[in-house]
Design a protein around this motif. Structure first.
Motif, PDB file in Angstrom:
ATOM      1  N   ILE A   1       2.061  12.352  14.182  1.00 39.65           N
ATOM      2  CA  ILE A   1       2.762  11.180  13.678  1.00 39.65           C
ATOM      3  C   ILE A   1       1.655  10.164  12.914  1.00 39.65           C
ATOM      4  O   ILE A   1       0.350  10.048  13.404  1.00 39.65           O
ATOM      5  CB  ILE A   1       3.539  10.311  14.380  1.00 39.65           C
ATOM      6  N   ILE A   2       1.914   9.535  12.167  1.00 36.42           N
ATOM      7  CA  ILE A   2       1.195   8.658  11.206  1.00 36.42           C
ATOM      8  C   ILE A   2       2.149   7.203  11.426  1.00 36.42           C
ATOM      9  O   ILE A   2       3.168   7.039  10.846  1.00 36.42           O
ATOM     10  CB  ILE A   2       1.258   9.137   9.832  1.00 36.42           C
ATOM     11  N   ILE A   3       1.308   6.160  11.942  1.00 34.62           N
ATOM     12  CA  ILE A   3       1.847   4.966  12.097  1.00 34.62           C
ATOM     13  C   ILE A   3       1.295   3.890  11.050  1.00 34.62           C
ATOM     14  O   ILE A   3       0.025   3.797  10.944  1.00 34.62           O
ATOM     15  CB  ILE A   3       1.389   4.333  13.643  1.00 34.62           C
ATOM     16  N   ASP A   4       1.965   3.608  10.126  1.00 36.97           N
ATOM     17  CA  ASP A   4       1.431   2.932   9.004  1.00 36.97           C
ATOM     18  C   ASP A   4       2.135   1.401   8.619  1.00 36.97           C
ATOM     19  O   ASP A   4       2.030   1.124   7.654  1.00 36.97           O
ATOM     20  CB  ASP A   4       1.890   3.866   7.558  1.00 36.97           C
ATOM     21  N   LYS A   5       2.596   1.014   9.820  1.00 39.91           N
ATOM     22  CA  LYS A   5       3.218  -0.320   9.987  1.00 39.91           C
ATOM     23  C   LYS A   5       3.125  -0.867  11.375  1.00 39.91           C
ATOM     24  O   LYS A   5       3.032  -0.035  12.300  1.00 39.91           O
ATOM     25  CB  LYS A   5       4.462  -0.325   9.415  1.00 39.91           C
ATOM     26  N   PRO A   6       3.034  -2.236  11.511  1.00 46.31           N
ATOM     27  CA  PRO A   6       3.343  -2.679  12.985  1.00 46.31           C
ATOM     28  C   PRO A   6       4.213  -2.207  13.538  1.00 46.31           C
ATOM     29  O   PRO A   6       5.513  -2.330  13.289  1.00 46.31           O
ATOM     30  CB  PRO A   6       3.155  -4.197  12.907  1.00 46.31           C
ATOM     31  N   LEU A   7       4.245  -1.576  14.815  1.00 50.50           N
ATOM     32  CA  LEU A   7       5.332  -0.880  15.321  1.00 50.50           C
ATOM     33  C   LEU A   7       5.119  -0.970  17.123  1.00 50.50           C
ATOM     34  O   LEU A   7       4.191  -1.120  17.446  1.00 50.50           O
ATOM     35  CB  LEU A   7       5.565   0.510  15.225  1.00 50.50           C
ATOM     36  N   THR A   8       6.109  -0.861  17.931  1.00 48.57           N
ATOM     37  CA  THR A   8       6.005  -0.563  19.238  1.00 48.57           C
ATOM     38  C   THR A   8       6.646   0.831  19.614  1.00 48.57           C
ATOM     39  O   THR A   8       8.149   0.853  19.365  1.00 48.57           O
ATOM     40  CB  THR A   8       6.385  -1.627  20.131  1.00 48.57           C
ATOM     41  N   ILE A   9       6.007   1.918  20.204  1.00 44.28           N
ATOM     42  CA  ILE A   9       6.655   2.982  20.496  1.00 44.28           C
ATOM     43  C   ILE A   9       6.507   3.296  22.007  1.00 44.28           C
ATOM     44  O   ILE A   9       5.431   3.204  22.551  1.00 44.28           O
ATOM     45  CB  ILE A   9       5.864   4.241  19.730  1.00 44.28           C
ATOM     46  N   ILE A  10       7.658   3.329  22.558  1.00 45.90           N
ATOM     47  CA  ILE A  10       7.824   3.334  24.049  1.00 45.90           C
ATOM     48  C   ILE A  10       8.382   4.723  24.504  1.00 45.90           C
ATOM     49  O   ILE A  10       9.528   4.898  24.185  1.00 45.90           O
ATOM     50  CB  ILE A  10       8.470   1.912  24.640  1.00 45.90           C
ATOM     51  N   GLY A  11       7.908   5.164  25.587  1.00 47.09           N
ATOM     52  CA  GLY A  11       8.399   6.336  26.264  1.00 47.09           C
ATOM     53  C   GLY A  11       9.656   5.780  27.146  1.00 47.09           C
ATOM     54  O   GLY A  11       9.008   4.932  27.755  1.00 47.09           O
ATOM     55  N   ASP A  12      10.872   6.454  26.855  1.00 45.94           N
ATOM     56  CA  ASP A  12      11.966   5.801  27.752  1.00 45.94           C
ATOM     57  C   ASP A  12      12.094   6.673  28.913  1.00 45.94           C
ATOM     58  O   ASP A  12      13.072   7.606  28.863  1.00 45.94           O
ATOM     59  CB  ASP A  12      12.935   5.681  27.030  1.00 45.94           C
TER      60      ASP A  12
ATOM     61  N   MET B   1      -3.310   6.221  13.129  1.00 42.45           N
ATOM     62  CA  MET B   1      -3.103   5.004  13.104  1.00 42.45           C
ATOM     63  C   MET B   1      -3.521   4.328  11.700  1.00 42.45           C
ATOM     64  O   MET B   1      -4.778   4.280  11.462  1.00 42.45           O
ATOM     65  CB  MET B   1      -3.791   3.916  13.997  1.00 42.45           C
ATOM     66  N   GLN B   2      -2.741   4.010  10.773  1.00 41.19           N
ATOM     67  CA  GLN B   2      -3.157   3.342   9.588  1.00 41.19           C
ATOM     68  C   GLN B   2      -2.334   1.719   9.394  1.00 41.19           C
ATOM     69  O   GLN B   2      -1.930   1.456   8.164  1.00 41.19           O
ATOM     70  CB  GLN B   2      -2.333   4.099   8.388  1.00 41.19           C
ATOM     71  N   THR B   3      -2.453   1.270  10.515  1.00 43.74           N
ATOM     72  CA  THR B   3      -2.147  -0.235  10.494  1.00 43.74           C
ATOM     73  C   THR B   3      -2.927  -0.912  11.608  1.00 43.74           C
ATOM     74  O   THR B   3      -3.846  -0.472  12.448  1.00 43.74           O
ATOM     75  CB  THR B   3      -0.581  -0.328  11.033  1.00 43.74           C
ATOM     76  N   HIS B   4      -3.214  -2.236  11.511  1.00 44.11           N
ATOM     77  CA  HIS B   4      -4.097  -2.990  12.340  1.00 44.11           C
ATOM     78  C   HIS B   4      -3.469  -3.478  13.600  1.00 44.11           C
ATOM     79  O   HIS B   4      -4.192  -3.671  14.694  1.00 44.11           O
ATOM     80  CB  HIS B   4      -4.395  -4.328  11.570  1.00 44.11           C
ATOM     81  N   LEU B   5      -1.989  -3.095  13.926  1.00 43.75           N
ATOM     82  CA  LEU B   5      -1.359  -3.826  15.068  1.00 43.75           C
ATOM     83  C   LEU B   5      -0.522  -2.689  15.309  1.00 43.75           C
ATOM     84  O   LEU B   5       0.776  -2.728  14.763  1.00 43.75           O
ATOM     85  CB  LEU B   5      -0.992  -5.048  15.159  1.00 43.75           C
ATOM     86  N   SER B   6      -0.359  -2.048  16.502  1.00 48.30           N
ATOM     87  CA  SER B   6       0.845  -1.191  16.898  1.00 48.30           C
ATOM     88  C   SER B   6       0.457  -1.026  18.304  1.00 48.30           C
ATOM     89  O   SER B   6      -0.589  -1.063  19.064  1.00 48.30           O
ATOM     90  CB  SER B   6       0.872   0.119  16.216  1.00 48.30           C
TER      91      SER B   6
END
Length: 94
Positions: free
Chosen positions: A46-57, A75-80
């Motif tokens: 996966i490529i994260i290119d925006k601020p996000l929160t990814i949580i295992g449920d 990670m292509q973002t400063h904050l995730s």
């Protein structure tokens, strides 16, 4: 001051109405969204290119991302934030 409500997206293998891949959920997510990943084995890098929160449920051991190339997560973002997931490389490193 403006407040934007962040949307929650759900990734679940085999559950109708949910995303089947984390990558597709990331593509469709707005900045600052939360992505809940339900139990399963996800074969993707996966490529994260925006601020996000990814949580295992669920239990961390039941939610596994196995990379399909040398980088499981880029990670292509400063904050995730990524929580409660098991991450495995596609190849053995030793």
């Amino acid at each position: 001051m403006f407040f934007f409500r962040s949307k929650k997206l759900i990734v679940s293998q085999g559950e109708s109405g949910c995303y089947q891949s984390i990558s597709k959920a990331i593509d469709d997510a707005s900045p600052n969204a939360t992505i809940l990943v339900r139990r399963g084995n996800y074969q993707e890098s996966i490529i994260i290119d925006k601020p996000l929160t990814i949580i295992g449920d669920g239990l961390r051991r039941d939610i596994v991302i196995t990379g399909t190339d040398k980088n499981c997560i880029t990670m292509q973002t400063h904050l995730s934030e990524i929580k409660n997931l098991t991450i495995k490389p596609s190849i053995q490193l030793w």
